[in-house]
Design an enzyme around this catalytic site. Structure first.
Site, PDB file in Angstrom:
ATOM      1  N   ALA A   8       0.694  -0.693   0.408  1.00 20.30           N
ATOM      2  CA  ALA A   8      -0.636   0.243   0.143  1.00 20.30           C
ATOM      3  C   ALA A   8       1.116   1.103  -0.030  1.00 20.30           C
ATOM      4  O   ALA A   8       0.596   2.037   0.500  1.00 20.30           O
ATOM      5  CB  ALA A   8      -0.862   0.088   1.160  1.00 20.30           C
ATOM      6  N   GLY A  12       1.559   0.723  -4.988  1.00 15.10           N
ATOM      7  CA  GLY A  12       0.593  -0.468  -4.622  1.00 15.10           C
ATOM      8  C   GLY A  12      -0.590   0.702  -5.082  1.00 15.10           C
ATOM      9  O   GLY A  12      -1.819  -0.398  -5.323  1.00 15.10           O
ATOM     10  N   LYS A 182      15.276   0.429 -17.283  1.00 15.84           N
ATOM     11  CA  LYS A 182      14.742   1.091 -15.769  1.00 15.84           C
ATOM     12  C   LYS A 182      15.672   1.882 -14.651  1.00 15.84           C
ATOM     13  O   LYS A 182      15.717   2.656 -14.270  1.00 15.84           O
ATOM     14  CB  LYS A 182      13.878   0.777 -14.924  1.00 15.84           C
ATOM     15  CG  LYS A 182      12.581   1.461 -13.775  1.00 15.84           C
ATOM     16  CD  LYS A 182      12.185   2.733 -14.999  1.00 15.84           C
ATOM     17  CE  LYS A 182      11.216   3.588 -13.291  1.00 15.84           C
ATOM     18  NZ  LYS A 182      10.703   2.866 -12.837  1.00 15.84           N
ATOM     19  N   ASN A 200      13.112  17.164  -8.307  1.00 19.23           N
ATOM     20  CA  ASN A 200      13.431  15.994  -9.293  1.00 19.23           C
ATOM     21  C   ASN A 200      14.069  17.625 -10.456  1.00 19.23           C
ATOM     22  O   ASN A 200      14.640  17.264 -10.620  1.00 19.23           O
ATOM     23  CB  ASN A 200      12.560  15.542 -10.380  1.00 19.23           C
ATOM     24  CG  ASN A 200      12.265  14.069  -9.188  1.00 19.23           C
ATOM     25  OD1 ASN A 200      12.919  14.156  -8.251  1.00 19.23           O
ATOM     26  ND2 ASN A 200      11.389  13.252 -10.023  1.00 19.23           N
TER      27      ASN A 200
END
Length: 300
Positions: A8, A12, A182, A200
């Site tokens: 979770a 998820g 990735k 970022n």
């Protein structure tokens, strides 16, 4: 088919939210009873890219050891939690298909050796952030890439049935190649944002961090020319800008005093570099700096 999502966290919860839009038999496995009750009461909320909020009713459970044979299990926990989960996965019916959604490469061989007949791996290109126990933020549109490593691909085609245009799925041939690509991409944003403690976008706004980003790209291109051939420096820049307001998962872990995924992402790339006789001094320095920050956080 029933869908069981284990984990979770941000990924998820976001995956569960999208899947529950067209499947009413989605269960999210959580660790705390309080969260399970809140999700049952309030539903799973998703804050969309356009500012709207989507609420989905989902099933929750604290136990995934008793899953029906007519299920697809999606494992969306971080790599560090997988070791505790493998034991239970070994006890599940071998006919239950598994989809792993972890960063890095460390889990690839481990998961591939599980007894399940159908195993796939996913690479999440979208942005996600967990706001609280019942709310997840969709931070950036991107593709969920899926590669079936062994067994039948049919159970995983349910992902292509989504009516939501922002939940895009692409099937690719090689799981190992997809995961490595990735991991290379994660080598740019994750360690730098974790060390500098910036979002970022600041990686391309600051001249100093931009220079580091470019030198890192050149180093990885020299070490892995074939794998990096599909990735231009403009792609790296655009990723930083597209996810400018995002807090990377590695920075989030540092700020929350949690272990990072530095070993499964950067460590795995460094290991492959050693196997190929390639030197990656800048990447190794970033790797050691993140480990040093981890050690400092553990003592605080």
């Amino acid at each position: 088919m029933e869908i069981v999502v284990l984990g979770a966290g941000s990924v998820g919860m976001l995956i569960t939210s999208f899947l529950s839009e067209y499947n009413d038999r989605v269960t999210l496995i959580v660790r705390r009873e309080e969260q399970a009750k809140d999700l049952q009461h309030y539903g799973l909320l998703r804050k969309n890219l356009d500012g709207t909020i989507t609420r989905n009713s989902i099933n929750t459970s604290l136990d995934f050891s008793k899953i029906s044979k007519n299920s697809l299990v999606i494992i969306a926990v971080k790599y560090g939690q997988l070791q505790h989960i493998y034991e239970t996965l070994h006890t599940l019916d071998p006919s239950i298909p598994l989809l792993f959604l972890q960063n890095g490469l460390a889990h690839f061989e481990e998961a591939s050796n599980l007894p399940q007949q159908s195993i796939a791996f996913g690479s999440c290109q979208f942005g996600a952030e967990r706001e609280n126990d019942t709310t997840v933020l969709h931070r950036g549109q991107g593709i969920l890439r899926i590669a079936v490593e062994k067994g039948d691909a049919l159970p995983f085609t349910l992902f292509s049935k989504s009516p939501n245009p922002v939940f895009q799925v692409e099937f690719v041939e090689s799981a190992e190649e997809m995961l490595f690509e990735k991991a290379l991409l994660n080598c740019f944003i994750n360690p730098l944002t974790a060390i500098l403690e910036v979002k970022n976008g600041l990686l391309v706004e600051s001249p100093q961090s931009f220079s580091l980003l470019k030198k890192l790209y050149e180093e990885l291109m020299a070490a892995f020319p074939k794998e990096m051939s599909k990735l231009t420096f403009s792609d790296v820049e655009n990723l930083c800008r597209r996810t400018a307001t995002n807090t990377s998962s590695m920075l989030g872990d540092i700020l929350s005093f949690r272990p990072t995924e530095i070993e499964s992402i950067v460590g795995a790339v460094l290991k492959l570099g050693v196997q190929r006789g390639k030197n990656l001094p800048l990447l190794e320095t970033l790797y050691l700096l993140v480990l040093a920050k981890e050690g400092r956080s553990e003592k605080m």
